[in-house]
Motif scaffolding. Sequence first.
Motif, PDB file in Angstrom:
ATOM      1  N   ARG A  81      -9.964   3.630  12.522  1.00  0.00           N
ATOM      2  CA  ARG A  81     -10.848   3.780  13.672  1.00  0.00           C
ATOM      3  C   ARG A  81     -10.214   3.136  14.896  1.00  0.00           C
ATOM      4  N   TRP A 127      -5.369   7.082   8.673  1.00  0.00           N
ATOM      5  CA  TRP A 127      -6.459   7.133   9.655  1.00  0.00           C
ATOM      6  C   TRP A 127      -7.098   5.758   9.787  1.00  0.00           C
ATOM      7  N   ILE A 139     -11.991   9.177   7.267  1.00  0.00           N
ATOM      8  CA  ILE A 139     -11.550   7.853   6.815  1.00  0.00           C
ATOM      9  C   ILE A 139     -10.694   7.907   5.553  1.00  0.00           C
ATOM     10  N   ALA A 187      -2.750  -0.190   7.678  1.00  0.00           N
ATOM     11  CA  ALA A 187      -2.016   1.052   7.882  1.00  0.00           C
ATOM     12  C   ALA A 187      -2.914   2.265   7.711  1.00  0.00           C
ATOM     13  N   ALA A 225     -22.061  -0.350   5.568  1.00  0.00           N
ATOM     14  CA  ALA A 225     -21.575   0.808   4.814  1.00  0.00           C
ATOM     15  C   ALA A 225     -21.867   0.642   3.330  1.00  0.00           C
ATOM     16  N   ILE A 240     -20.219   3.512   8.817  1.00  0.00           N
ATOM     17  CA  ILE A 240     -19.316   4.621   9.131  1.00  0.00           C
ATOM     18  C   ILE A 240     -20.156   5.739   9.734  1.00  0.00           C
ATOM     19  N   GLY A 276      -5.702   2.344   2.717  1.00  0.00           N
ATOM     20  CA  GLY A 276      -6.601   1.837   1.677  1.00  0.00           C
ATOM     21  C   GLY A 276      -7.507   2.908   1.091  1.00  0.00           C
ATOM     22  N   LEU A 277      -8.208   3.622   1.963  1.00  0.00           N
ATOM     23  CA  LEU A 277      -9.169   4.597   1.460  1.00  0.00           C
ATOM     24  C   LEU A 277      -8.479   5.826   0.878  1.00  0.00           C
ATOM     25  N   ASP A 284     -21.751  -3.409   2.303  1.00  0.00           N
ATOM     26  CA  ASP A 284     -21.504  -4.491   3.265  1.00  0.00           C
ATOM     27  C   ASP A 284     -22.547  -4.468   4.369  1.00  0.00           C
ATOM     28  N   SER A 332      -5.399  -4.925  11.919  1.00  0.00           N
ATOM     29  CA  SER A 332      -4.147  -4.690  11.215  1.00  0.00           C
ATOM     30  C   SER A 332      -4.422  -3.714  10.078  1.00  0.00           C
ATOM     31  N   GLN A 362       0.826  -1.209   0.000  1.00  0.00           N
ATOM     32  CA  GLN A 362       0.000   0.000   0.000  1.00  0.00           C
ATOM     33  C   GLN A 362       0.856   1.251   0.000  1.00  0.00           C
TER      34      GLN A 362
HETATM   35  N1  LIG Z   1     -16.576  -0.884   5.071  1.00  0.00           N
HETATM   36  C1  LIG Z   1     -16.193  -0.353   6.236  1.00  0.00           C
HETATM   37  N2  LIG Z   1     -16.948  -0.511   7.354  1.00  0.00           N
HETATM   38  C2  LIG Z   1     -16.564   0.032   8.526  1.00  0.00           C
HETATM   39  N3  LIG Z   1     -15.440   0.745   8.694  1.00  0.00           N
HETATM   40  C3  LIG Z   1     -14.641   0.948   7.628  1.00  0.00           C
HETATM   41  C4  LIG Z   1     -14.972   0.412   6.365  1.00  0.00           C
HETATM   42  N4  LIG Z   1     -14.017   0.769   5.496  1.00  0.00           N
HETATM   43  C5  LIG Z   1     -13.116   1.475   6.213  1.00  0.00           C
HETATM   44  N5  LIG Z   1     -13.480   1.589   7.490  1.00  0.00           N
HETATM   45  C6  LIG Z   1     -12.754   2.333   8.552  1.00  0.00           C
HETATM   46  O1  LIG Z   1     -11.887   3.268   7.913  1.00  0.00           O
HETATM   47  C7  LIG Z   1     -10.552   3.061   8.320  1.00  0.00           C
HETATM   48  C8  LIG Z   1      -9.604   3.394   7.214  1.00  0.00           C
HETATM   49  O2  LIG Z   1      -9.695   2.420   6.166  1.00  0.00           O
HETATM   50  P1  LIG Z   1      -8.476   2.170   5.252  1.00  0.00           P
HETATM   51  O3  LIG Z   1      -8.013   3.482   4.749  1.00  0.00           O
HETATM   52  O4  LIG Z   1      -8.869   1.140   4.236  1.00  0.00           O
HETATM   53  O5  LIG Z   1      -7.336   1.598   6.199  1.00  0.00           O
HETATM   54  P2  LIG Z   1      -7.189   0.170   6.895  1.00  0.00           P
HETATM   55  O6  LIG Z   1      -8.226  -0.719   6.305  1.00  0.00           O
HETATM   56  O7  LIG Z   1      -5.810  -0.234   6.547  1.00  0.00           O
HETATM   57  O8  LIG Z   1      -7.367   0.414   8.349  1.00  0.00           O
HETATM   58  C9  LIG Z   1     -10.489   1.626   8.772  1.00  0.00           C
HETATM   59  O9  LIG Z   1      -9.484   1.426   9.720  1.00  0.00           O
HETATM   60  C10 LIG Z   1     -11.870   1.400   9.348  1.00  0.00           C
HETATM   61  O10 LIG Z   1     -11.893   1.797  10.685  1.00  0.00           O
END
Ligand SMILES: Nc1ncnc2c1ncn2[C@@H]1O[C@H](COP(=O)(O)OP(=O)(O)O)[C@@H](O)[C@H]1O
Lengths: 453, 226
Positions: free
Chosen positions: A405, A403, A398, A413, A441, A390, A416-417, A385, A411, A290
Amino acid sequence: MSSHFRSILARIIWLQIVAFAVAAAAVVLAIYLLLNSTSVRFENQSLHVHAANIAKYLKQQPDGSLTFDLPSELRSYYANGLGGLTYAITDNDGHLLFSSTSGDVRIVKNPHTGRPTYFQSANRRRSYLASSLPVQVGSQQVWVQVTRNIRRPGLVTDDVIVHYLRHVGWFAIPIILFVLITDFFVIRRVLRPVVLASHKARTIDPQRLDVRLPTQDLPREVMPLVEMINQGLSRVEEGFRVQRDFTADAAHELRTPLSVLRMRIDGLEDREAAKHLRADVDAMSHVVNQLLEVAELDGVMLDPSETADLHRVCLDVVELLAPLALSQGKDIALTGSEEKVRVRGHTGMLIQAVRNLVENAVKYSPKGSTIEVRAEPRGIVRVLDEGRGISELEREKIFRRFWRRDRIQTSGAGLGLAIVARVVELHGGSVNVENRPTGGAAFSLDLSNALIV
Amino acid sequence: MARLLVVEDNEDLAGLLVQGLTRADFVTDRVATMADARDVLSRNQYSIVILDLGLPDGDALTLLRSLRTHDDPTPILILTARGTVRDRVEGLRAGADDYLVKPFAFEELLARLQALLRRPGEFLGKPLSVGNVTFDTAARQAFVDGAPQVLSAREISVLEILIRRAGRVVQKGAVEDQLYGLAGDVRSNAVEVCVHRLRKHLADVGATANIHTIRGVGYLIREIEP
Ligand SMILES: Nc1ncnc2c1ncn2[C@@H]1O[C@H](COP(=O)(O)OP(=O)(O)O)[C@@H](O)[C@H]1O
Ligand SMILES: [Mg+2]
């Protein structure tokens, strides 16, 4: 003017037309002035001749008085004003001695130059042209002044100008047209290297940074511009190369040792320990991947000619991640359009984006739930899902890099988002998240701007 | 027996690869540079070349291209740290048959090698298995827990294509193509019906493998988790 004519050619032609118009006006004016001054000179000469002739009939008597004995035909000539001529003779002090008319004599106070003086004068009803000639008669100094009454000054010259325009001026028009047309072709020819350079410039894009504008045959005036553009391109190319090299080197230096580590773990006797270690290495590899993706996306631009099929992108992602979902006891389905949904964009990057959304959906939803991925014909991809969703407060956070939660329990970093957001940004789209009425979400990638219809 | 050439400059990784591949019954040679690779390739015939791209004497894509321009058909699997989509496309365009990015799961590498070997003209591998289900590709016979199964020709075909890609999704279209290859008409739901029957059969005889339907995509066979 520059706002009306965007083309150099049009500007030059336009300026030339203006220049021709100014020149034509100047020529007419010059001819007018020239003709005018010539006719005035002739006029003055003839007045001078008249004055000198009149002076011949002045005599000084022995007693010192002056007589003026003009022959009768001349007398009547000046009297009835044929040719508009009158004369007046004054002494040195300006007292009128003799004159052709009884009333309304205009005497101009003579300057004492000893030479004839010419002057013009005009009042409301009349214009005059006059010559004042100093004459020595015996011991006396007198002034003979001949005046021409010119009711319509410039009559002759006006005629000449009109004649000129009517008969000679038309000649100029085909000449001017010819010059303009020749100009058109000459300038176009001269500008050809510039036009070629701009055609070449159109082919520059982030995928083809090796393009340089041709400098051959370029006019010296535009050469510096083109050279600076080429130098700028070299710097941009170099910048991209450095960025790419860095990412490639980093990738190599991180991924090769991870491969070694993973293979060592595969060879361990203790299967249970190996399983945990493998999970650790996989998680770490995921983060490394990533990070590299983020670095790569920072230095990338889209090739505007590339197209992608969102249905295909979703299909590939679901196919890729179905084993992961199933292994965690979750179901995954592709719904939505079964036709192509074509957009301008990069298939690989779009897969990356959708993949991150689906990975999250799998990661953050409970066992036994279903993840739904759909490509909609309007150019929107949705990932739905049945997880916790969220909250309002989290919605903008996010997408920030790093960032998460829950920093302790899961696990990842938090990249992703951020990757999703960057890919969408590159495509001129947007990413949104809502909670579904049933819980869970609903992420949507809106790429309708890039849709090809 | 398949003979592999590993072209990899990292000593540790190369050693581990050779070790793992030997354990998986491959005869494996290894070189570390493009020059050496050229040398051994000119003298030996390999079933597959596993090629790292960043080698000390240059970019191995040039080696790949020159092999392909000389009509060398040896299957080549690129195994590299270069993971961008652009790299992948470039590698495949240069004539690679497959592209795997480091770090990789060794089973994944084995699976890809198997797939390359199973290409037409290559010999068929060992019997395939998922859970307690095995499939003999030569005899086209399925076994559950060692017991031969009586299945229709269609069911056999579907099972074969799924088990060849066990653990991965087989697109519905690919399964349909497999069935079209057989005589008889294929109605639009023929695949569904066939999979349904096969799934039921496996469940009835106590197989520890299950066929999953991935809605909108296809099917996947995998071991049922204990
Ligand atoms: N589909 C989802 N449902 C609930 N929380 C989500 C979802 N996608 C992302 N999140 C929240 O957003 C945060 C950031 O996501 P992301 O950038 O993908 O990082 P990571 O998945 O590596 O923690 C996640 O740690 C999670 O808390
Ligand atoms: Mg994530």
